[in-house]
Design a protein around this motif. Structure first.
Motif, PDB file in Angstrom:
ATOM      1  N   ASN A  10      68.109  30.352  62.925  1.00  0.00           N
ATOM      2  CA  ASN A  10      66.877  29.780  63.442  1.00  0.00           C
ATOM      3  C   ASN A  10      66.890  29.839  64.962  1.00  0.00           C
ATOM      4  O   ASN A  10      67.893  29.537  65.605  1.00  0.00           O
ATOM      5  CB  ASN A  10      66.659  28.353  62.945  1.00  0.00           C
ATOM      6  N   ALA A  11      65.759  30.217  65.533  1.00  0.00           N
ATOM      7  CA  ALA A  11      65.681  30.469  66.970  1.00  0.00           C
ATOM      8  C   ALA A  11      65.682  29.189  67.796  1.00  0.00           C
ATOM      9  O   ALA A  11      66.084  29.205  68.967  1.00  0.00           O
ATOM     10  CB  ALA A  11      64.434  31.282  67.290  1.00  0.00           C
ATOM     11  N   GLY A  12      65.225  28.092  67.214  1.00  0.00           N
ATOM     12  CA  GLY A  12      65.165  26.848  67.966  1.00  0.00           C
ATOM     13  C   GLY A  12      65.451  25.656  67.083  1.00  0.00           C
ATOM     14  O   GLY A  12      65.653  25.780  65.870  1.00  0.00           O
ATOM     15  N   ASP A  13      65.495  24.480  67.694  1.00  0.00           N
ATOM     16  CA  ASP A  13      65.722  23.256  66.939  1.00  0.00           C
ATOM     17  C   ASP A  13      64.604  23.045  65.925  1.00  0.00           C
ATOM     18  O   ASP A  13      63.462  23.457  66.146  1.00  0.00           O
ATOM     19  CB  ASP A  13      65.784  22.050  67.874  1.00  0.00           C
ATOM     20  N   ILE A  14      64.932  22.379  64.837  1.00  0.00           N
ATOM     21  CA  ILE A  14      63.930  22.133  63.803  1.00  0.00           C
ATOM     22  C   ILE A  14      63.139  20.872  64.128  1.00  0.00           C
ATOM     23  O   ILE A  14      63.581  20.011  64.896  1.00  0.00           O
ATOM     24  CB  ILE A  14      64.576  21.999  62.407  1.00  0.00           C
ATOM     25  N   SER A  15      61.953  20.795  63.555  1.00  0.00           N
ATOM     26  CA  SER A  15      61.137  19.576  63.616  1.00  0.00           C
ATOM     27  C   SER A  15      60.750  19.199  62.200  1.00  0.00           C
ATOM     28  O   SER A  15      60.656  20.054  61.313  1.00  0.00           O
ATOM     29  CB  SER A  15      59.874  19.802  64.448  1.00  0.00           C
ATOM     30  N   MET A  16      60.533  17.912  61.992  1.00  0.00           N
ATOM     31  CA  MET A  16      60.089  17.437  60.680  1.00  0.00           C
ATOM     32  C   MET A  16      59.366  16.116  60.857  1.00  0.00           C
ATOM     33  O   MET A  16      59.353  15.545  61.964  1.00  0.00           O
ATOM     34  CB  MET A  16      61.257  17.323  59.721  1.00  0.00           C
ATOM     35  N   PRO A  17      58.731  15.620  59.805  1.00  0.00           N
ATOM     36  CA  PRO A  17      57.947  14.388  59.958  1.00  0.00           C
ATOM     37  C   PRO A  17      58.738  13.263  60.614  1.00  0.00           C
ATOM     38  O   PRO A  17      59.879  12.982  60.232  1.00  0.00           O
ATOM     39  CB  PRO A  17      57.565  14.051  58.517  1.00  0.00           C
ATOM     40  N   HIS A  54      59.270  24.187  61.381  1.00  0.00           N
ATOM     41  CA  HIS A  54      58.730  24.628  62.670  1.00  0.00           C
ATOM     42  C   HIS A  54      59.767  25.393  63.487  1.00  0.00           C
ATOM     43  O   HIS A  54      59.920  25.173  64.699  1.00  0.00           O
ATOM     44  CB  HIS A  54      58.206  23.419  63.470  1.00  0.00           C
ATOM     45  N   THR A  55      60.466  26.298  62.835  1.00  0.00           N
ATOM     46  CA  THR A  55      61.417  27.159  63.530  1.00  0.00           C
ATOM     47  C   THR A  55      61.409  28.534  62.875  1.00  0.00           C
ATOM     48  O   THR A  55      61.194  28.647  61.656  1.00  0.00           O
ATOM     49  CB  THR A  55      62.843  26.558  63.510  1.00  0.00           C
ATOM     50  N   GLN A  56      61.616  29.548  63.671  1.00  0.00           N
ATOM     51  CA  GLN A  56      61.574  30.921  63.183  1.00  0.00           C
ATOM     52  C   GLN A  56      62.983  31.437  62.884  1.00  0.00           C
ATOM     53  O   GLN A  56      63.882  31.326  63.722  1.00  0.00           O
ATOM     54  CB  GLN A  56      60.923  31.836  64.231  1.00  0.00           C
ATOM     55  N   GLU A  57      63.161  32.001  61.688  1.00  0.00           N
ATOM     56  CA  GLU A  57      64.407  32.679  61.368  1.00  0.00           C
ATOM     57  C   GLU A  57      64.357  34.091  61.944  1.00  0.00           C
ATOM     58  O   GLU A  57      63.427  34.852  61.671  1.00  0.00           O
ATOM     59  CB  GLU A  57      64.609  32.750  59.853  1.00  0.00           C
ATOM     60  N   ASN A  58      65.376  34.431  62.754  1.00  0.00           N
ATOM     61  CA  ASN A  58      65.424  35.734  63.408  1.00  0.00           C
ATOM     62  C   ASN A  58      66.714  36.479  63.069  1.00  0.00           C
ATOM     63  O   ASN A  58      67.701  35.878  62.633  1.00  0.00           O
ATOM     64  CB  ASN A  58      65.350  35.584  64.936  1.00  0.00           C
ATOM     65  N   VAL A  97      60.622  27.783  55.455  1.00  0.00           N
ATOM     66  CA  VAL A  97      61.408  27.149  56.514  1.00  0.00           C
ATOM     67  C   VAL A  97      60.598  27.100  57.800  1.00  0.00           C
ATOM     68  O   VAL A  97      60.554  26.068  58.504  1.00  0.00           O
ATOM     69  CB  VAL A  97      62.734  27.917  56.735  1.00  0.00           C
ATOM     70  N   ARG A  98      59.915  28.193  58.129  1.00  0.00           N
ATOM     71  CA  ARG A  98      59.120  28.245  59.353  1.00  0.00           C
ATOM     72  C   ARG A  98      58.007  27.202  59.326  1.00  0.00           C
ATOM     73  O   ARG A  98      57.775  26.496  60.320  1.00  0.00           O
ATOM     74  CB  ARG A  98      58.537  29.649  59.528  1.00  0.00           C
TER      75      ARG A  98
END
Length: 766
Positions: A184-191, A168-172, A163-164
């Motif tokens: 997830n600490a922040g919004d996700i990004s993807m292509p 591009h987001t960290q699970e905390n 997932v990270r």
């Protein structure tokens, strides 16, 4: 339930190959006639993992002010996440147009319902777009478990590390309200190439909704008083911990309602006499834990419901083909069963004793989806090959605790159910103007919110009412002293007020000490300096901050002049001020015995209201089908509002005489010809707090004083009432007061089921 078990591989070919095995949309379906469902693929660029875009609102904003207590290990499994897809504006408009036509009796598409495959073919994503998204997931190391028939969700599994890397987001790890969570600490990004066809990922956090019932009580029947004496709160998986102390000590015991009482109050008995019992109608109750299967026949036998031919089944709804996302959660035993499932199954049967009851359970632990097993059970039913006529969901959490992808997935699910003809009922909540605090006190977040599971425009939200006889001192008028052979005592419809167990209950303040609710609360501080009796328990209601107001909610007198989907739509009995009136359950630990020689469980909450209204809908469905109409009605709310407009009048202009005539305060004789009982007294403004020692801020709370050493938090705690104006509290700002017509306290009110069927048949031209 019949299911087909087909394993799905991880490859794109395998994922898409499953779809043709479920009969695709047929042009012969009248619902799709004239609808242009052709669409070119929207993924037109090469998917480049180096060129990414952020998807906004894809993390819980409430965590922005919460400090993480550490990262989730990369190896931690993230099972059965769902990539929630975004249909095009063209297909969204076409779906909305179709659903409106399906509820329009003058349309050729009236009650022309879709199958899941037809829904996916017409309103899901193009196969090429799904292939592009699924290919990317596979390339990131995820296991693709399957594409749902609606072509709007892709079930996939992986690890926190994947997932990270992929999103591009960290699970905390976080601690919120003394509970441990991951998110997830922040919004996700993807292509960027996939951005237009993806909403986000449901399953990146584990904030799960709570069952919306009160803390159950065990009680022993006293034959001399014909009342129950509460002994203790059951310890076996009650699901609701803590809660306030009993506000009133009833010397003669408390009242336990049974099916006969609910049938009498809401006038379903005449329908049974005409052969309408819900026979042939299936009600599915979506749960995340099993119940002891011996409870239901015990309940049916104890309360004389065995002659109506109802059936019971508890199982796990699997998709066809099966993604493996639903496993047995367990609990089919006295010590581990879910009180929620027991309540739902028994009181849907109480109202529709001839219906087929499905307790559909999926394990929370098998999924990281926000709504866990409850969401999975509902989604699998709606996308499956064997579907119910009605679904009742008695769980909830505020929209403030729900990420955008999960909220979108919920709304997509209920819209699909509506298009398939399934009527969905959702409890509005049990903690006043914010449904996230069942069993606790509203604090630390805005005190006004709406149940994210029930704020779709395609379901009917059911709030909670209370009988007014106890506070009014009129019980002898509406209830017999002695119980009848099936343990009932109700004589007729009983006037109703909003269910509210806090000092914010305006009717209690008036009847008991003849002061305003605010003064009632201030007076309570003298006798309750530590807040032992502070509570937010009340039927929930309020405005969605996410979903726009559907057109059908604008048409009735009292409709809120806002742009939001407002809750609830209707209400039924949920509980009583002071905890005097409950319903009786037959459970594994406390089975019912003749004459109640052994203890029973007493329960309440909007978890009671929703399955009871589902039972009423089963009677309506059978009645309409018997008259030559469709057996399925889809979302009940549009029709309920049309019928209410006939009695309450429209949003502007003069009101008909029936607005006053149908006031719930008029009792049985006054409302005997009404479809609705308009609940105009009370409100669901309840208590809220700020823990000063925790530097909390609770918006939308009007503070009237302080309490000391609240629940172990040393030092003063501010206490108030939920209000749309934090500096002023009156009947206009209280969140929310009952009123004539629709209100956020009780929606349109409760119903007379027999009159509702007659009016519904006329509306459908039968």
């Amino acid at each position: 339930m019949k299911t087909e078990h087909v394993m799905i591989g991880v490859s794109i070919a395998a994922a898409l190959a499953t779809l043709p095995s479920i009969a695709l949309a047929s042009a012969s379906n009248a619902a799709l006639a004239g609808i242009d469902i052709t669409e070119a693929p929207r993924v037109t660029q090469t998917v480049d993992t180096r060129v990414v875009s952020t998807l906004g609102n894809t993390h819980l904003s409430l965590l922005d002010n919460v400090t993480s207590i550490g990262a989730v290990a990369d190896s931690a499994p993230m099972n059965h996440m769902q990539l929630v897809l975004q249909r095009s504006a063209k297909r969204t408009a076409a779906l909305n147009q179709l659903i409106a036509a399906q509820h329009d009796s003058s349309s050729s598409k009236f009650h022309q319902w879709l199958t899941p495959a037809e829904f996916g073919q017409a309103f899901g994503l193009a196969d090429a777009d799904i292939s592009a998204v699924t290919s990317w997931l596979t390339s990131q190391g995820f296991k693709v478990n399957g594409v749902l028939p609606n072509k709007m969700q892709i079930d996939f599994s992986g690890t926190a590390g994947q997932v990270r890397q992929a999103f591009h987001t960290q699970e905390n790890h976080y601690t919120v309200n003394h509970e441990s969570h991951i998110a997830n600490a922040g919004d996700i990004s993807m292509p960027t190439a996939l951005r237009d066809v993806v909403v986000g990922v449901a399953g990146l956090n584990d904030f799960r909704p709570k069952p919306l019932h009160q803390q159950p009580q065990t009680a022993q029947f006293d034959g001399s008083s014909q009342r129950f004496k509460i002994q203790q709160s059951p310890k076996a998986n009650a699901s609701i911990a803590g809660g306030p102390k009993p506000l009133v000590n009833f010397q003669g015991g408390v009242r336990g309602f049974v099916p006969y009482d609910m049938q009498t109050i809401y006038n379903t008995s005449p329908l049974y006499n005409s052969g309408l019992t819900g026979k042939g109608i299936t009600i599915a109750l979506v749960e995340d834990q099993d119940m002891d299967v011996s409870d239901w026949p015990n309940f049916v036998s104890q309360f004389g419901l065995g002659g109506y031919g109802g059936t019971f089944n508890q199982s796990q709804p699997l998709l066809s083909p099966d993604t493996g996302n639903c496993t047995d959660p367990g609990g089919n035993n006295p010590g581990g069963e879910s009180i929620e499932a027991v309540l739902d199954a028994e009181y849907s049967t109480a109202i529709a004793p001839g219906a087929n009851i499905w307790v559909a359970t999926c394990n929370d632990a098998g999924s990281t989806n926000f709504f866990g097993g409850v969401f999975t059970a509902a989604s699998n039913l709606i996308n499956g090959t064997s579907r119910p006529n009605i679904i009742s969901a008695s769980y909830g959490y505020g929209e403030g605790f729900t990420d955008a992808a999960s909220k979108t997935a919920i709304d997509l699910m209920w819209a699909q159910a509506d298009a398939e003809g399934i009527s969905v009922f959702v409890s509005s909540g049990d903690s006043g103007s914010n449904p996230s605090f069942n069993g606790s006190i509203i604090n630390g977040v805005p005190a006004i919110d709406a149940n994210s599971f029930g704020s779709s425009a395609n379901n009917t939200a059911v709030g909670g009412s209370d009988t007014a006889d106890v506070l009014d001192g009129t019980s002898s008028k509406y209830f017999n002293t002695a119980l009848n052979p099936v343990y009932g005592s109700a004589k007729s419809y009983v006037p109703e007020i909003t269910w509210n167990q806090s000092c914010g209950n305006t009717r209690a303040a008036k009847d008991l000490v003849n002061v305003s609710a605010l003064q009632f609360c201030k007076n309570a501080l003298i006798y309750d300096p530590n807040g032992d009796y502070v509570t937010s328990e009340s039927g929930s209601g309020g405005a969605s901050s996410v979903v726009a107001k559907p057109s059908w909610q604008r048409i009735v007198h009292g409709a809120a002049k806002d742009q939001s989907r407002d809750l609830p739509d209707v209400s039924l009995f949920a509980g009583s001020y002071g905890g005097y009136s409950w319903v009786i359950l037959c459970t594994g630990n406390y089975p019912c015995t003749a004459n109640f020689t052994s203890p029973v469980v007493l329960e309440g909450g909007t978890s009671l209201s929703s399955p009871m209204f589902a039972g009423i809908q089963a009677l309506i469905d059978q009645g309409l089908s018997s008259a030559g109409g469709s057996v399925d009605q889809g979302n009940a709310a549009p029709t309920l509002y049309e019928l209410a407009r006939n009695e309450y009048g429209g949003p502007t202009g003069s009101v008909p005489s029936t607005l006053a005539a149908c006031n719930a305060d008029n009792g049985a004789k006054g409302t005997g010809k009404c479809v609705f009982h308009n609940i105009t007294d009370g409100g669901n403004s309840t208590q809220c707090i700020e823990l000063l020692s925790q530097n909390e801020v609770t918006p939308d709370c009007y503070f009237y004083g302080t309490i000391n050493n609240f629940e172990g938090f040393f030092g003063p705690t501010k206490v108030g009432l939920t209000s749309s104006n934090a500096t002023k509290y009156n009947s206009t700002t209280a969140a929310y007061a009952a009123q004539a017509g629709w209100s956020a306290a009780n929606g349109l009110g409760s119903v007379n089921a027999t009159n509702l069927l007659s009016a519904w048949k006329s509306f459908n031209g039968l």
